[in-house]
Design a protein around this motif. Structure first.
Motif, mmCIF file in Angstrom:
data_model
loop_
_atom_site.group_PDB
_atom_site.id
_atom_site.type_symbol
_atom_site.label_atom_id
_atom_site.label_comp_id
_atom_site.label_asym_id
_atom_site.label_seq_id
_atom_site.Cartn_x
_atom_site.Cartn_y
_atom_site.Cartn_z
ATOM 1 N N UNK B 151 0.873 -1.181 0.000
ATOM 2 C CA UNK B 151 0.000 0.000 0.000
ATOM 3 C C UNK B 151 0.911 1.232 0.000
ATOM 4 N N UNK B 152 0.293 2.392 -0.148
ATOM 5 C CA UNK B 152 1.078 3.624 -0.118
ATOM 6 C C UNK B 152 1.751 3.802 1.234
ATOM 7 N N UNK B 153 2.928 4.382 1.237
ATOM 8 C CA UNK B 153 3.706 4.515 2.470
ATOM 9 C C UNK B 153 2.942 5.313 3.528
ATOM 10 N N UNK B 154 2.186 6.339 3.093
ATOM 11 C CA UNK B 154 1.459 7.163 4.059
ATOM 12 C C UNK B 154 -0.014 6.769 4.139
ATOM 13 N N UNK B 155 -0.339 5.598 3.635
ATOM 14 C CA UNK B 155 -1.736 5.157 3.665
ATOM 15 C C UNK B 155 -2.130 4.766 5.088
ATOM 16 N N UNK B 156 -3.409 4.928 5.371
ATOM 17 C CA UNK B 156 -3.900 4.587 6.713
ATOM 18 C C UNK B 156 -4.275 3.114 6.821
ATOM 19 N N UNK B 210 3.868 -1.339 -8.565
ATOM 20 C CA UNK B 210 4.533 -0.537 -7.538
ATOM 21 C C UNK B 210 4.326 0.955 -7.844
ATOM 22 N N UNK B 211 4.501 1.318 -9.121
ATOM 23 C CA UNK B 211 4.287 2.711 -9.521
ATOM 24 C C UNK B 211 2.857 3.147 -9.244
ATOM 25 N N UNK B 212 1.889 2.300 -9.586
ATOM 26 C CA UNK B 212 0.478 2.655 -9.404
ATOM 27 C C UNK B 212 0.184 2.942 -7.935
ATOM 28 N N UNK B 213 0.774 2.123 -7.058
ATOM 29 C CA UNK B 213 0.544 2.348 -5.618
ATOM 30 C C UNK B 213 1.304 3.593 -5.149
ATOM 31 N N UNK B 214 2.556 3.726 -5.625
ATOM 32 C CA UNK B 214 3.374 4.872 -5.187
ATOM 33 C C UNK B 214 2.735 6.179 -5.630
ATOM 34 N N UNK B 215 2.140 6.194 -6.815
ATOM 35 C CA UNK B 215 1.585 7.434 -7.354
ATOM 36 C C UNK B 215 0.138 7.647 -6.960
ATOM 37 N N UNK B 216 -0.443 6.670 -6.249
ATOM 38 C CA UNK B 216 -1.792 6.873 -5.738
ATOM 39 C C UNK B 216 -2.886 6.456 -6.701
ATOM 40 N N UNK B 217 -2.491 5.873 -7.821
ATOM 41 C CA UNK B 217 -3.513 5.411 -8.756
ATOM 42 C C UNK B 217 -4.313 4.265 -8.133
ATOM 43 N N UNK B 218 -3.613 3.393 -7.420
ATOM 44 C CA UNK B 218 -4.284 2.286 -6.730
ATOM 45 C C UNK B 218 -3.990 2.397 -5.239
ATOM 46 N N UNK B 230 14.253 -5.908 -5.538
ATOM 47 C CA UNK B 230 15.229 -5.445 -6.520
ATOM 48 C C UNK B 230 15.020 -3.956 -6.816
ATOM 49 N N UNK B 231 13.749 -3.557 -6.910
ATOM 50 C CA UNK B 231 13.465 -2.131 -7.115
ATOM 51 C C UNK B 231 13.940 -1.301 -5.927
ATOM 52 N N UNK B 232 13.864 -1.908 -4.725
ATOM 53 C CA UNK B 232 14.316 -1.191 -3.528
ATOM 54 C C UNK B 232 15.795 -0.822 -3.658
ATOM 55 N N UNK B 233 16.547 -1.656 -4.407
ATOM 56 C CA UNK B 233 17.961 -1.359 -4.608
ATOM 57 C C UNK B 233 18.165 -0.357 -5.730
ATOM 58 N N UNK B 234 17.402 -0.534 -6.827
ATOM 59 C CA UNK B 234 17.640 0.322 -7.998
ATOM 60 C C UNK B 234 16.817 1.611 -7.974
ATOM 61 N N UNK B 235 15.623 1.578 -7.409
ATOM 62 C CA UNK B 235 14.761 2.772 -7.360
ATOM 63 C C UNK B 235 14.271 3.002 -5.929
ATOM 64 N N UNK B 236 15.178 3.337 -5.034
ATOM 65 C CA UNK B 236 14.764 3.438 -3.624
ATOM 66 C C UNK B 236 13.677 4.510 -3.387
ATOM 67 N N UNK B 237 13.692 5.596 -4.166
ATOM 68 C CA UNK B 237 12.677 6.642 -3.919
ATOM 69 C C UNK B 237 11.284 6.135 -4.266
ATOM 70 N N UNK B 238 11.201 5.276 -5.281
ATOM 71 C CA UNK B 238 9.893 4.719 -5.637
ATOM 72 C C UNK B 238 9.407 3.784 -4.531
ATOM 73 N N UNK B 239 10.323 2.936 -4.075
ATOM 74 C CA UNK B 239 9.938 1.923 -3.087
ATOM 75 C C UNK B 239 9.573 2.565 -1.745
ATOM 76 N N UNK B 240 10.250 3.673 -1.387
ATOM 77 C CA UNK B 240 9.930 4.288 -0.090
ATOM 78 C C UNK B 240 8.533 4.914 -0.091
ATOM 79 N N UNK B 243 4.641 0.551 1.066
ATOM 80 C CA UNK B 243 4.872 -0.143 2.331
ATOM 81 C C UNK B 243 4.282 -1.546 2.175
ATOM 82 N N UNK B 244 5.015 -2.561 2.692
ATOM 83 C CA UNK B 244 4.522 -3.935 2.587
ATOM 84 C C UNK B 244 3.501 -4.164 3.706
#
Lengths: 476, 319
Positions: B151-156, B210-218, B230-240, B243-244
């Motif tokens: 889910x989104x990192x700041x999601x409730x 991951x993008x859809x969740x990060x950007x709020x589409x889903x 793997x994305x956490x290593x290559x695209x840490x800003x996207x992954x942060x 949230x799992x």
């Protein structure tokens, strides 16, 4: 030095600066507004182009229910750019948007944008894109692009356009304007200050000079007045003309006062001489009668002689005061004038004075010879005396315009201005040691011949100017 | 599920006969394979002249290796390096074939248009009889991976059930971690996966989920743990920005499988090459770039869990 705000030295640079600031700011605002208008137009056109370009694929995405395709198209490479794009499906629900957090999938568009007017059913062949102006939630304009597939509407592409992306550019233009204004001010302020000083300088001098009028003798006032083609230059010239008119008037008044005074003195002298001459004549005649009627012994003779010499001396002194210029009937010739040069020669040599003599008269001059000779001789001897000790004297005699003009200049001691006022009076107080009748006689001769005599000091040169009107053919 | 499938095929312009076919049934797709191939050729830009592939090819013919978005397939330079490495090892040029849909790669594989492919465990178990297991990657020391509900990192949202009535992104209808498992997980709780969410859509690939969740589409998505890590290593800003929420049990890692067109000899060859990759320095650095430890040999029963899950879900939805 503190300057009042009304001083042009402050007002001029301030006015320049205000004009520069107002101009620069108006330019900046005008440029900014024009840029804003252009950018808005571009934004509308770009959105329209983009909307039309996307329409085909978006119709396909709607038909295939491919949310990700629609989203990735709207999102674009830069997150959709400045505009907010919303794809609405046939049922009026949001299908995709490049602001997915705000415009949620499946959300009815009426709830997302309650102010958005109901889409008008459009004729298919009509121009589908239309940018209408609204002002809501920072949304300035809305582009609505109905999507048609096979003549039926399958959805609508909505773009919300705002001015927000242009604010930085607007700010840049404004900051640029302010910087330019500042630079201009940096240049203009000193220029304005100098210009103000240059403009005000002559005015200040003029004002200062004007302030001296009335307190000082206009004839001796030394003022540096502006004299150029500007209005201030004209003012300066007018003021200089006024000053010279004042000086002339002052001179005339002085001359009148002097003439009146000398005339009064002359009348008194003539009266006194007349009153003295009558009894004097009687006394001399009595002595003479006595001599004839009585034999006179040696002692009496000595006494009578003493009396007679004393009375003759009185007679001489009194007749010196009484100048009878017109008594001589002989006409003046060139030789009469040249005689004066010869007569002054011994004195000149004795006083070691160089003489420059210029006599332009070569015919008979219709003026009585004796008084003019005496006049010239008096003036030349005076000059030689003043210039003694390696000085020089210059005499020019001309006739022009029915006037005989004589100019006698000498170097040497300059007559102070206060003496000039009483120069022609008999027995002047400034020269008690001399007999002091020379200039008095000169003045009497000149006034009796109807001419003018003037003395002036020019640096270390003292100059006497005599002008005598020529009489008609036969001298009186 | 089948409705979505139909859309997908339609979008690619494939034949209408295929739309009715069940994707897991290869026999149904065979009658229309020719038209599919032609359409596929048109879609992929390959000339018609290449026609159907030869059953036996000369060794100079390229080895066609299909990739699905189970791996970060957008790294062209890396893939070129890997292709070169495999070519030097087995003496045949390698050509990677990429499609955004798992199903397209699977179709190409079953039709013999590609020789082998790296696919998800779910399509593998459905087509096990036609496909040969070549190698299974080892991730964090084991040939296993998980499905992450994110889910989104700041999601409730705190629990899986908080996602009820929300927007949810599926990775691919043929994905285990991004489709099968999350549906199974909801079904196990007695929830209908088709009604639990307000709206779902396919993002076609785990990175996009991951993008859809990060950007709020889903509001949420289920993604491959390997892709997420793997994305956490290559695209840490996207992954942060995500949230799992929940981690699944472990499943067999998406395998590399051979299609019917690849001979047993060639299967052995490519298997040997892949298994030995970890011993070669260049191969090891390629594995590092993939964020994998090695390729290993595993028995097909590694994927039995997925098969059971698929079976149960089919029963459940059929009932």
């Amino acid at each position: 030095m503190t300057l009042p705000l009304s001083s042009y030295r402050l007002r001029l640079p301030l006015s320049l600066s205000i004009a520069a600031v107002v101009t620069a700011l108006s330019m900046a605002v005008a440029l900014g507004l024009q840029t804003l208008a252009n950018l808005r137009e571009d934004q509308g056109r770009n959105a329209m182009t983009l909307g039309h370009a996307m329409a085909g694929v978006q119709i396909q995405a709607l038909r295939n229910d491919d949310v990700w395709l629609a989203y990735s198209l709207l999102r674009g490479p830069d997150g959709g750019g400045d505009a907010v794009w919303i794809l609405v499906d046939q049922a009026g629900r949001i299908f995709a948007s490049n602001r997915p957090r705000r415009f949620r999938l499946d959300q009815p568009i009426e709830s997302a944008l309650p102010w958005l007017p109901q889409a008008q059913p459009q004729v298919f062949d009509e121009m589908p894109g239309r940018v209408s102006r609204v002002d809501h939630d920072e949304v300035r304009r809305v582009l609505r692009l109905p999507l048609y597939s096979d003549d039926s509407q399958v959805g609508e592409l909505i773009a919300l356009l705002s001015d927000a992306p242009y604010l930085p550019r607007f700010r840049e233009i404004l900051i640029g304007g302010i910087l330019v204004t500042g630079t201009i001010l940096l240049i203009l302020l000193p220029i304005g200050w100098l210009w103000g000083r240059r403009m005000v300088g002559p005015l200040v001098r003029l004002a200062e000079c004007m302030g001296r009028v009335g307190r000082e003798d206009p004839r001796r006032m030394q003022c540096t007045l502006p004299d150029d083609d500007s209005e201030i230059g004209r003012l300066g010239r007018q003021f200089a003309a006024m000053l010279s008119a004042l000086a002339q008037k002052e001179t005339l008044e002085q001359q009148m006062i002097q003439a009146e005074r000398l005339a009064a003195v002359g009348r008194v002298a003539a009266g006194v001489a007349h009153e003295v001459n009558n009894p004097l004549g009687g006394m001399l005649m009595a002595i003479d009668t006595y001599r004839r009627a009585h034999p006179v012994d040696a002692q009496t003779e000595r006494l009578l002689n003493l009396l007679e010499r004393a009375l003759r001396q009185i007679q001489g002194s009194v007749s010196a005061l009484l100048v009878e210029a017109r008594a001589d009937l002989r006409t003046l010739t060139r030789d009469d004038l040249e005689d004066v040069k010869t007569l002054a020669q011994p004195n000149r040599v004795k006083a070691r004075v160089s003489l420059r003599w210029e006599n332009a008269c070569d015919t008979a001059i219709h003026l009585p010879a004796a008084p003019v000779r005496q006049l010239l001789l008096n003036l030349v001897l005076n000059a030689v005396q003043a210039a003694q000790g390696n000085g020089h004297v210059e005499v020019r005699i001309t006739t022009e315009d029915h006037h005989l003009t004589m100019r006698i200049e000498n170097s040497g001691r300059v007559i102070p201005p206060e003496q000039l006022l009483h120069l022609f009076e008999p027995y002047p107080a400034s020269r008690p040691h001399t007999q002091g009748l020379g200039l008095w006689v000169c003045y009497q001769i000149v006034s009796q011949l109807g001419g003018t005599i003037r003395a002036e000091a020019d640096g270390d040169v003292t100059r006497f100017l005599v002008s005598l009107p020529l009489t008609s053919e036969s001298p009186v | 599920m089948s409705a979505v499938w139909e859309h997908r095929v339609d979008r690619l312009g494939l034949c209408h006969a295929c739309r009715r076919g069940r994707p897991e049934d290869p026999k149904m797709s065979l009658p229309c394979s020719r038209r599919t191939v032609i359409a596929g050729l048109l879609a992929s830009g390959v000339g018609l002249a290449s026609g159907r592939m030869e059953p036996v090819r000369a060794s100079s013919e390229p080895l066609r290796f299909g990739l699905t978005p189970v791996v970060p397939d957008d790294r062209i330079t890396f893939l070129a390096g890997w292709a070169d490495w495999i070519e030097t090892q087995c003496g045949r040029p390698v050509e990677f074939v990429q499609r955004s849909r798992y199903r397209e790669i699977l179709d190409l594989l079953l039709q013999g248009r590609i020789d082998l492919a790296w696919i998800c465990g779910y399509p593998y178990i459905r087509n096990r009889s036609h496909l040969g297991l070549i190698a299974v990657p080892r991730f964090q020391g084991r040939p296993l991976y998980q499905s992450y509900f994110i889910v989104g990192a700041d999601s409730e949202i705190e629990r899986l059930h908080d996602l009820e009535g929300r927007l949810f992104a599926w990775a691919d209808p043929d994905s285990n971690s991004g489709y099968l498992y999350p549906r199974f997980r909801l079904s196990s709780d007695g929830r209908d996966p088709d009604r639990f969410f307000r709206r779902t859509f396919f993002a076609w690939g785990h990175p996009r989920c991951v993008e859809a969740v990060a950007e709020g589409l889903a509001d949420g998505a289920a993604v491959d743990s390997y892709v997420w890590e793997t994305l956490a290593l290559s695209h840490p800003t996207l992954i942060t920005q995500t949230r799992v929420l929940e981690r699944s049990p472990e499943f067999g890692f998406p395998p590399i499988v051979a299609g019917p067109s690849l001979s047993e000899r060639e299967r052995q060859l490519i298997r040997r090459v892949l298994l030995s990759q970890v011993q070669d320095p260049a191969g090891r650095s390629l594995l590092n770039e993939l964020n994998l430890d090695s390729f290993g040999l595993e028995a097909p029963d590694l994927y039995d869990d997925i098969a059971r899950m698929a079976g149960r879900l089919t029963e459940g939805s059929g009932a």
